[in-house]
Each structure stands twice: as C-alpha cells, then as structure tokens.
Design an enzyme around this catalytic site. Structure first.
Site, PDB file in Angstrom:
ATOM      1  N   HIS A   1      42.220  45.903  50.880  1.00 47.46           N
ATOM      2  CA  HIS A   1      41.112  45.304  51.299  1.00 47.46           C
ATOM      3  C   HIS A   1      41.406  43.784  51.667  1.00 47.46           C
ATOM      4  O   HIS A   1      40.464  43.193  52.514  1.00 47.46           O
ATOM      5  CB  HIS A   1      39.958  45.222  50.123  1.00 47.46           C
ATOM      6  CG  HIS A   1      40.474  44.606  48.776  1.00 47.46           C
ATOM      7  ND1 HIS A   1      41.352  45.081  48.121  1.00 47.46           N
ATOM      8  CD2 HIS A   1      40.331  43.321  48.332  1.00 47.46           C
ATOM      9  CE1 HIS A   1      41.574  44.529  47.044  1.00 47.46           C
ATOM     10  NE2 HIS A   1      40.883  43.269  47.027  1.00 47.46           N
TER      11      HIS A   1
ATOM     12  N   TYR B   1      62.901  19.807  35.327  1.00 50.75           N
ATOM     13  CA  TYR B   1      63.176  21.310  35.400  1.00 50.75           C
ATOM     14  C   TYR B   1      63.193  22.019  34.190  1.00 50.75           C
ATOM     15  O   TYR B   1      62.617  23.305  34.077  1.00 50.75           O
ATOM     16  CB  TYR B   1      64.713  21.806  35.985  1.00 50.75           C
ATOM     17  CG  TYR B   1      64.865  23.111  36.520  1.00 50.75           C
ATOM     18  CD1 TYR B   1      64.301  23.568  37.833  1.00 50.75           C
ATOM     19  CD2 TYR B   1      65.086  24.181  35.450  1.00 50.75           C
ATOM     20  CE1 TYR B   1      64.753  24.754  38.243  1.00 50.75           C
ATOM     21  CE2 TYR B   1      65.243  25.436  36.030  1.00 50.75           C
ATOM     22  CZ  TYR B   1      64.902  25.692  37.301  1.00 50.75           C
ATOM     23  OH  TYR B   1      64.863  26.992  37.671  1.00 50.75           O
TER      24      TYR B   1
ATOM     25  N   LYS C   1      40.182  31.114  36.668  1.00 52.67           N
ATOM     26  CA  LYS C   1      38.967  31.325  36.672  1.00 52.67           C
ATOM     27  C   LYS C   1      38.329  30.282  35.639  1.00 52.67           C
ATOM     28  O   LYS C   1      38.120  29.418  35.889  1.00 52.67           O
ATOM     29  CB  LYS C   1      38.917  32.621  36.216  1.00 52.67           C
ATOM     30  CG  LYS C   1      38.766  33.611  37.535  1.00 52.67           C
ATOM     31  CD  LYS C   1      40.193  34.235  37.759  1.00 52.67           C
ATOM     32  CE  LYS C   1      40.149  35.279  38.700  1.00 52.67           C
ATOM     33  NZ  LYS C   1      41.344  35.514  39.257  1.00 52.67           N
TER      34      LYS C   1
ATOM     35  N   ASP D   1      43.145  41.370  29.242  1.00 57.13           N
ATOM     36  CA  ASP D   1      43.040  40.816  30.689  1.00 57.13           C
ATOM     37  C   ASP D   1      41.965  39.765  30.570  1.00 57.13           C
ATOM     38  O   ASP D   1      40.793  39.701  30.817  1.00 57.13           O
ATOM     39  CB  ASP D   1      42.815  41.693  31.748  1.00 57.13           C
ATOM     40  CG  ASP D   1      42.921  41.177  33.131  1.00 57.13           C
ATOM     41  OD1 ASP D   1      42.792  39.779  33.150  1.00 57.13           O
ATOM     42  OD2 ASP D   1      42.731  41.882  34.126  1.00 57.13           O
TER      43      ASP D   1
ATOM     44  N   PHE E   1      41.088  45.620  37.106  1.00 55.37           N
ATOM     45  CA  PHE E   1      40.838  44.766  38.330  1.00 55.37           C
ATOM     46  C   PHE E   1      41.786  45.469  39.332  1.00 55.37           C
ATOM     47  O   PHE E   1      42.866  46.008  39.206  1.00 55.37           O
ATOM     48  CB  PHE E   1      40.603  43.485  38.160  1.00 55.37           C
ATOM     49  CG  PHE E   1      39.968  42.705  39.363  1.00 55.37           C
ATOM     50  CD1 PHE E   1      38.564  43.194  39.672  1.00 55.37           C
ATOM     51  CD2 PHE E   1      40.833  41.847  40.011  1.00 55.37           C
ATOM     52  CE1 PHE E   1      38.091  42.734  41.083  1.00 55.37           C
ATOM     53  CE2 PHE E   1      40.035  41.405  41.301  1.00 55.37           C
ATOM     54  CZ  PHE E   1      38.898  41.921  41.546  1.00 55.37           C
ATOM     55  N   ASP E   2      41.751  45.038  40.731  1.00 51.21           N
ATOM     56  CA  ASP E   2      42.636  45.449  41.701  1.00 51.21           C
ATOM     57  C   ASP E   2      43.984  45.239  41.530  1.00 51.21           C
ATOM     58  O   ASP E   2      44.847  46.068  41.515  1.00 51.21           O
ATOM     59  CB  ASP E   2      41.975  45.166  43.088  1.00 51.21           C
ATOM     60  CG  ASP E   2      41.963  43.687  43.298  1.00 51.21           C
ATOM     61  OD1 ASP E   2      42.149  42.859  42.302  1.00 51.21           O
ATOM     62  OD2 ASP E   2      41.848  43.243  44.552  1.00 51.21           O
TER      63      ASP E   2
ATOM     64  N   ALA F   1      41.040  36.881  32.257  1.00 51.08           N
ATOM     65  CA  ALA F   1      40.855  35.699  33.003  1.00 51.08           C
ATOM     66  C   ALA F   1      39.268  35.124  32.979  1.00 51.08           C
ATOM     67  O   ALA F   1      39.189  33.876  32.882  1.00 51.08           O
ATOM     68  CB  ALA F   1      40.443  36.514  34.415  1.00 51.08           C
TER      69      ALA F   1
HETATM   70  C1  P70 Z   1      38.700  37.572  41.640  1.00 49.64           C
HETATM   71  C2  P70 Z   1      40.110  37.475  41.679  1.00 49.64           C
HETATM   72  C3  P70 Z   1      41.750  38.255  40.073  1.00 49.64           C
HETATM   73  C4  P70 Z   1      41.909  38.738  38.593  1.00 49.64           C
HETATM   74  C5  P70 Z   1      41.073  39.143  37.725  1.00 49.64           C
HETATM   75  C6  P70 Z   1      41.186  39.966  36.583  1.00 49.64           C
HETATM   76  C7  P70 Z   1      40.023  40.506  36.003  1.00 49.64           C
HETATM   77  C8  P70 Z   1      43.543  39.639  36.969  1.00 49.64           C
HETATM   78  C9  P70 Z   1      43.327  39.065  38.116  1.00 49.64           C
HETATM   79  C10 P70 Z   1      44.408  38.560  39.024  1.00 49.64           C
HETATM   80  C11 P70 Z   1      41.034  38.039  42.878  1.00 49.64           C
HETATM   81  C12 P70 Z   1      40.588  38.268  44.143  1.00 49.64           C
HETATM   82  C13 P70 Z   1      39.301  39.513  44.443  1.00 49.64           C
HETATM   83  C14 P70 Z   1      38.924  39.564  45.699  1.00 49.64           C
HETATM   84  C15 P70 Z   1      38.711  38.419  46.287  1.00 49.64           C
HETATM   85  C16 P70 Z   1      39.497  37.337  46.108  1.00 49.64           C
HETATM   86  C17 P70 Z   1      40.176  37.128  45.056  1.00 49.64           C
HETATM   87  N1  P70 Z   1      40.879  38.118  40.398  1.00 49.64           N
HETATM   88  N2  P70 Z   1      42.666  40.120  36.212  1.00 49.64           N
HETATM   89  O1  P70 Z   1      37.975  36.918  42.587  1.00 49.64           O
HETATM   90  O2  P70 Z   1      44.644  37.177  38.995  1.00 49.64           O
HETATM   91  O3  P70 Z   1      44.127  36.280  41.482  1.00 49.64           O
HETATM   92  O4  P70 Z   1      45.418  34.696  39.805  1.00 49.64           O
HETATM   93  O5  P70 Z   1      46.664  36.778  40.380  1.00 49.64           O
HETATM   94  O6  P70 Z   1      39.634  38.961  38.189  1.00 49.64           O
HETATM   95  O7  P70 Z   1      38.256  38.388  40.830  1.00 49.64           O
HETATM   96  P1  P70 Z   1      45.268  36.220  40.072  1.00 49.64           P
END
Ligand code: P70
Length: 460
Positions: free
Chosen positions: A451, A73, A259, A216, A125-126, A218
């Site tokens: 989406h 843990y 990623k 950010d 990003f979203d 990724a």
């Molecule tokens: C993607 C996925 C995640 C992401 C990111 C950046 C620049 C944070 C995150 C969140 C999400 C996705 C989008 C469309 C379809 C499927 C999945 N991006 N910042 O594919 O990270 O997903 O680990 O919570 O690109 O780009 P997490």
C-alpha cells in the site's frame, strides 16, 4: 447528540501555514500520484490524516530537551534519562531504544520466530505482520467477534478472542507458537482498546502453554485511558497505575514511540526481567540499529522521547485527545456516516463497506473513499482494508480483509475543532454522491507492504 469539545490543555506558540489547492488542482495531483495518497506531496494536502505516527506537535519541554542532546557515541546522558523514565513507567528492567517501531520488530521477531512457527495476535498491524513473515513464520489474527460488527457498541473491541486462542494453540501445537502478541490499542480493528481483564486472561493462557506474550505498545497510553474510563474497578486508578498493571502481564514489548510518546522519530524495546533475552536483543540491535546507548537515534531524540513518554500519560492531555475523537464521531453520528463504533483512540475508521456497498473488496472501497476525501477537501487518509492487506504470501491471491476502512488518523496536538468540522463536512458531502464513486484496480505493486508504493487507477 453532539459531544462537547474538550478545550486544548495547551496554547499555540508556533504555527505552520497550510494551503488549499483548487478542486481541479487536486484532481491533477491525485492522478499524478497514481491514486496512491502516499505519493502526494505533503504541501498539496490541507489536513493530513495519513498517520498519527511521528506527526504530533512536540511541547516546549521537548524542544528544550532537544537542546540538551548529548551526542556521545556511547553512554549519553539522554540514554540514561530515557532508560530510567521507561523503567519507571513500564516496570521493566531492560529498555532498548531503536529508531522506530518496525526496527524493534526487526530486532525482536527473529529471536522468537522462524519457518514453521506462528505468531497469534489480537491483530497484527501491517509492519508487524511483515516482520513475522520476513522471519519465515506466519501471522494469525484472533480478535473478538464483536470487532467485526462496526455498528454495535462494545467497550473493548480490541480484545483477543481467548477461546479461539486456546483452540488455535491446541490445533497448531504450543511448541509451534513462537509469540502471542497483544496490540494496544488494536490499530487494525479501529484503534479499539483491550481491557485489563482480557490482558490478564491472555497472559494466563500464554503462561499455561509457556508461550511468551509480547505487547505491541504503540498506543499504550490511549489504551490505559479507555480502561480508566470504561472498565469497572479502574475509575479511581491513575493512568500510571493502569500502565504498570497492563505491562505486568507480558514478558516484553516493542513500541513505535512516534504515537503515544509524541515524538517525530523513535521506538523502544522493553524486557521485563529476562537477561538472556536482553543479550539477544542487544546482539541484534548493534548491527541493525547502532550501539545500544543510541539505537539509531540522536541523543536529542532520546531526550525528547524521555519527556514525551511522561506527557503522553497525562490524564488531562488524554482527555482532550480522546475528546477530539469523540467530537468528530458525534458529528458523523448526526449525519449517519458509518464508522467503527465507538470511535477509536487515534483515528476514526470510516466503514467504507457500508458507505460504498457497490464496490467489492477487490476494488478497494477504503482506498476509493480515501481518494474521494482528497478530491473533496484536500484531506489525506488511508485505506485499512483489503488494499492494505495485500496478497496471500503462499498463493499470491488477493486476500479479503475483515474490514474495509478509510482511516483518518488524527495527529496529536496539531489540529483544532474547526479542522475537525472541515473533515465532517467533507464526509457529509461525499455521502450525498456515494453511488457515483468508482472502485480501483492496481496497475503495479511490490511484493511486501504494497500500500505504501503501489499504483492504481479508477475502474471506468
Ligand atoms: C500508523 C503507523 C505503525 C505501527 C503500529 C503498530 C500497532 C507497529 C507500528 C510500526 C504506520 C502507518 C500506517 C499507514 C500509513 C502511515 C503509517 N503504524 N505497531 O500510522 O511502527 O511506524 O514506528 O515503524 O500502528 O498506524 P513504526
């Protein structure tokens, strides 16, 4: 000219069969999925380009590491390995694992943002935008204008528009800007890199106005590769040196490790040296994600992540990875299929606005093309455009995105050159009948991140 395919710097030891449905079966499946590709069963997809997130193939080293998971843990061996590895790679004192990128955002955003505050990013990003808004703040995108012209080459289309950044800070008041965010690479602009020069300039502005700069992170390794291969003065620096310099300009980072760290699940928060901030991050992590030494992950996941961080910054791997993208792009060039040019690091963003000019933004050209690719060849991509952007949180009106892309994200170490040819051939076939493709309307949608779960139907 066709770009040379850089051969895989690995061989394949384990295979995962995939199947092809008939055209009629695919038509039925996509209708049953309400024309939302997230509702498709992965079994019904031939080439899955929905995301490069968590979809990479782990190495023998990573799988061996999984067997060494210490599931205590508190204070697991793998936690210590991960923290030490990340400290070395990023040059940051404090490292907090979390279960994925949005968990990092959930922990960090409320520390800096609240109602009345703003976050300014090269592009959010979203999920990042969602967490800015959940914290009560508002998100402003500030990408360079070159990014909007998908036809013309520019080496760093992901850059922050630093002139506009200064204007925005002056206009809204520095005290109201909770965070400046640099997304590397810039996903929403097409997986486009940010230059070192732009990171430096942005950090100077942030410092001048006393606003924290967050990366950010990724796709930090792909960004470093682009700096090495495109920016003057960096050609002889190692990826490691470039990564250290990039992160030296910020105070903290959030990272989806699914990623560039090539794991199926995992995320990180890094803090350069601010102990007080680390205390706040820990206080939020424990209730949201679990104790600090596992942060929502199993010990084995922490180990795979520690190993993947190193594999993801290997130059030969990155050359093959970006080489795949360049090969696919060169096949589309030959056929005159428009995309965000030059091709990004993790995905090719087909310019649906130009391929389907007869479909207006509110009938979602990026989504229409994504559906068409599934029908054509069982390929699953996704919309990165007005369909993904959604509605204005204040007025509820459909927003118009800067771009209408269909994103084809390529998982790491998963598909071969022949798979890339199938993708190119499908797009070429669709281009032939582009005029006949119809737009979509939404029949049901949730309030946030629509989406993923909205339902659509074609406009007859
Ligand atoms: C993607 C996925 C995640 C992401 C990111 C950046 C620049 C944070 C995150 C969140 C999400 C996705 C989008 C469309 C379809 C499927 C999945 N991006 N910042 O594919 O990270 O997903 O680990 O919570 O690109 O780009 P997490």
């Amino acid at each position: 000219m066709k770009s040379k395919y850089i051969a895989e710097p690995f061989r394949i030891k384990m295979v995962e069969p995939i199947k092809t449905l008939s055209f009629e079966e695919r038509l039925k499946k996509i209708e049953e999925a309400h024309y939302n590709l997230f509702y498709l069963d992965s079994e019904d997809v031939y080439i899955d380009l929905l995301s490069d997130s968590g979809t990479g193939a782990m190495s023998t080293e990573q799988w061996a590491g999984m067997m060494k998971g210490d599931e205590a843990y508190s204070g697991s061996v793998n936690y210590k390995h991960l923290v030490k590895t990340a400290q070395e790679i990023f040059g940051y004192k404090y490292i907090q694992p979390v279960h994925q990128g949005r968990a990092a955002e959930k922990v960090v955003m409320p520390i800096f943002l609240k109602p009345g505050k703003y976050a300014i990013a090269n592009m959010h990003f979203d999920t990042t935008r969602a967490h800015v808004e959940i914290a009560g703040a508002r998100a402003i995108d500030c990408v360079v204008p070159e990014a909007l012209d998908t036809k013309t080459y520019s080496p760093f289309k992901g850059n922050m528009d630093t002139k506009r950044l200064v204007k925005l800070i002056e206009e809204y008041g520095a005290e109201n800007i909770g965070l400046i965010i640099m997304t590397i690479t810039n996903n929403s602009a097409g997986g486009q890199p940010v230059s070192m020069e732009n990171m430096r300039e942005t950090s100077e502005i942030a410092k001048k106005y006393n606003i924290p700069l967050l990366i950010d992170a990724a796709r930090f390794a792909e960004n470093a590769y682009f700096i090495k291969t495109r920016e003057k003065g960096y050609e002889n620096k190692s990826i490691r040196e470039i990564v250290l310099e990039m992160f030296s300009y910020a105070q903290l980072f959030t990272m989806s490790s699914k990623k560039d760290a090539i794991v199926n699940i995992g995320g990180l928060i890094g803090i350069k040296d601010d102990e007080e901030l680390y205390e706040k991050v820990k206080s939020n992590t424990i209730p949201y994600e679990g104790f600090i030494s596992y942060g929502g992950l199993a010990g084995r996941d922490l180990e795979a992540l520690a190993i993947g961080l190193k594999e993801g910054i290997d130059f030969n791997y990155l050359r093959y990875r970006i080489g795949q993208m360049e090969y696919l792009a060169s096949r589309l060039d030959e056929a005159g299929i428009p995309y965000q040019y030059p091709v990004g690091g993790h995905a090719i963003f087909i310019d649906a606005k130009r391929l389907l000019p007869h479909i207006p933004y509110y009938e979602f050209p990026g989504q229409a093309l994504a559906v068409e690719l599934y029908k054509e060849a069982g390929i699953r991509g996704c919309d990165v455009g007005s369909y993904m952007l959604g509605n204005d949180p204040d007025t509820g009106k459909q927003l118009q995105a800067e771009f209408e892309f269909t994103r084809l994200a390529v998982p790491r170490r998963v598909y071969t050159q022949a798979h890339l040819d199938v993708i190119a051939d499908a797009l070429i076939a669709i281009k032939e009948r582009a005029d006949s493709i119809k737009g979509y309307k939404i029949t049901w949608e949730p309030k946030i991140l629509r989406h993923f779960t909205a339902k659509l139907k074609p406009i007859e």
